[in-house]
Design an enzyme around this catalytic site. Structure first.
Site, PDB file in Angstrom:
ATOM      1  N   ASN A  44     -49.559 -41.541   7.761  1.00  0.00           N
ATOM      2  CA  ASN A  44     -50.396 -42.666   8.190  1.00  0.00           C
ATOM      3  C   ASN A  44     -49.811 -43.183   9.499  1.00  0.00           C
ATOM      4  O   ASN A  44     -48.769 -43.829   9.508  1.00  0.00           O
ATOM      5  CB  ASN A  44     -50.366 -43.746   7.098  1.00  0.00           C
ATOM      6  N   LYS A  70     -50.971 -45.396  11.431  1.00  0.00           N
ATOM      7  CA  LYS A  70     -51.256 -46.824  11.654  1.00  0.00           C
ATOM      8  C   LYS A  70     -51.740 -47.041  13.091  1.00  0.00           C
ATOM      9  O   LYS A  70     -52.403 -46.171  13.641  1.00  0.00           O
ATOM     10  CB  LYS A  70     -50.035 -47.678  11.304  1.00  0.00           C
ATOM     11  N   HIS A 115     -55.293 -49.771   1.876  1.00  0.00           N
ATOM     12  CA  HIS A 115     -53.878 -49.774   2.280  1.00  0.00           C
ATOM     13  C   HIS A 115     -53.368 -51.223   2.248  1.00  0.00           C
ATOM     14  O   HIS A 115     -54.115 -52.161   2.537  1.00  0.00           O
ATOM     15  CB  HIS A 115     -53.718 -49.177   3.676  1.00  0.00           C
ATOM     16  N   GLU A 155     -51.727 -52.987   4.197  1.00  0.00           N
ATOM     17  CA  GLU A 155     -51.929 -53.802   5.401  1.00  0.00           C
ATOM     18  C   GLU A 155     -53.379 -54.285   5.496  1.00  0.00           C
ATOM     19  O   GLU A 155     -53.655 -55.349   6.047  1.00  0.00           O
ATOM     20  CB  GLU A 155     -51.499 -53.007   6.643  1.00  0.00           C
ATOM     21  N   GLU A 195     -47.859 -47.625  -3.439  1.00  0.00           N
ATOM     22  CA  GLU A 195     -47.005 -48.074  -2.341  1.00  0.00           C
ATOM     23  C   GLU A 195     -46.570 -49.516  -2.608  1.00  0.00           C
ATOM     24  O   GLU A 195     -47.316 -50.453  -2.303  1.00  0.00           O
ATOM     25  CB  GLU A 195     -47.778 -48.022  -1.020  1.00  0.00           C
ATOM     26  N   GLY A 204     -45.464 -43.463   6.521  1.00  0.00           N
ATOM     27  CA  GLY A 204     -45.831 -44.237   7.702  1.00  0.00           C
ATOM     28  C   GLY A 204     -44.924 -43.885   8.872  1.00  0.00           C
ATOM     29  O   GLY A 204     -45.102 -42.869   9.536  1.00  0.00           O
TER      30      GLY A 204
HETATM   31  P1  PGA Z   1     -43.689 -46.600   5.866  1.00  0.00           P
HETATM   32  O1  PGA Z   1     -45.272 -46.851   5.613  1.00  0.00           O
HETATM   33  O2  PGA Z   1     -43.425 -45.158   5.513  1.00  0.00           O
HETATM   34  O3  PGA Z   1     -43.496 -46.881   7.327  1.00  0.00           O
HETATM   35  O4  PGA Z   1     -42.962 -47.529   4.972  1.00  0.00           O
HETATM   36  C1  PGA Z   1     -45.907 -46.287   4.498  1.00  0.00           C
HETATM   37  C2  PGA Z   1     -47.361 -46.696   4.503  1.00  0.00           C
HETATM   38  O5  PGA Z   1     -47.669 -47.825   4.891  1.00  0.00           O
HETATM   39  O6  PGA Z   1     -48.240 -45.898   4.115  1.00  0.00           O
END
Ligand code: PGA
Length: 253
Positions: free
Chosen positions: A9, A11, A97, A99, A169, A236
């Site tokens: 991901n 982002k 997700h 976020e 997550e 991520g």
């Molecule tokens: P991260 O994000 O690996 O940077 O912790 C994971 C995600 O949000 O899918």
């Protein structure tokens, strides 16, 4: 047997040049594994999806979107439909997700519409669930995850469940460097699989893939993957570095 699945991901990161370069490096480093012993997908920002899909067209790496809108078309300024994403070569899409839930304010009801729309539009949704730190500390993890899974999949037939991947997550582990221990991940995945078993029957629950996400790095990927109910990883930060993401793919094989 559930085939391991590693998804990156990206982002709101990369640019037009870096997205294609990253995709190409991942593709060339995973020729032996991607699509064979492990399913691999990358989820770039909307604006780079088409360029990345093109760069990956000769590879076995799938492209996914980070979000969709649930309406098929019309006056929804700024939104992107499942059919548009399918049209440019997208296979997967993240739904709910953390976020989107906690920064943008998406509700379980909205996420449920997105999951349904993704499937109707021919995409494979990855439904993300997970508790906040305060919820874990208050021993509410199972309760939160139950609500998110039940509401996220509300009204979804057993036939359609096979299109779905779940990503567990824990929010306190995302982007923080605090990974759930393999044991904590296994406990949550086992709980989710049993919940799916109650909702859809044991056989479908055995087939669905449940990914772990939250500070996955090359040095913890293998331990997480060694757990019986951890079928893959949603990555991520470490998916933005080709070498790290390739090492994670290798650890999932
Ligand atoms: P991260 O994000 O690996 O940077 O912790 C994971 C995600 O949000 O899918």
């Amino acid at each position: 047997m559930r085939k391991p699945f590693v998804a990156g991901n990206w982002k709101m990161n990369t640019d037009s040049y870096a997205s294609v370069e990253l995709a190409e490096r991942i593709a060339s480093g995973s020729v032996e594994t991607a699509g064979q012993s492990v399913t691999v997908a990358v989820c770039p920002p909307f604006v780079y999806l088409q360029a990345v899909a093109r760069a990956l067209s000769a590879s076995s790496i799938a492209v996914g979107a980070q979000d969709i809108y649930f309406e098929p078309k019309g006056a929804f300024t700024g939104e992107i439909s499942a059919s548009m994403l399918k049209d440019i070569g997208c296979v997967y899409c993240l739904c709910g997700h953390s976020e989107r839930r906690h920064v943008i304010g998406e509700t379980d009801e909205l996420i449920n519409k997105k999951v349904a729309a993704a499937i109707s539009g021919g995409l494979l949704p990855i439904l993300c669930v997970g508790e906040l730190l305060a919820e874990r500390e208050a021993s509410q993890t199972n309760q939160v995850v139950t609500r998110q899974v039940k509401k996220g999949l509300a009204d979804l037939s057993a036939e359609k469940l096979s299109a779905v991947t779940i990503a567990y997550e824990p929010v306190w582990a995302i982007g923080t460097g605090l990974t759930a221990t393999p044991q904590q991940a296994q406990e949550a995945h086992d709980f989710i699989r049993k919940l799916l078993g109650q909702m859809y029957g044991g056989q479908l629950a055995e087939e669905i893939r449940i990914l772990y996400g939250g500070s996955v790095k090359p040095d913890n990927a293998a331990d997480l993957m060694s757990q019986q109910d951890v079928d893959g990883l949603l990555v991520g930060g470490a998916s933005l570095k080709a070498d790290d993401f390739l090492a994670i793919i290798q650890a999932a094989v």
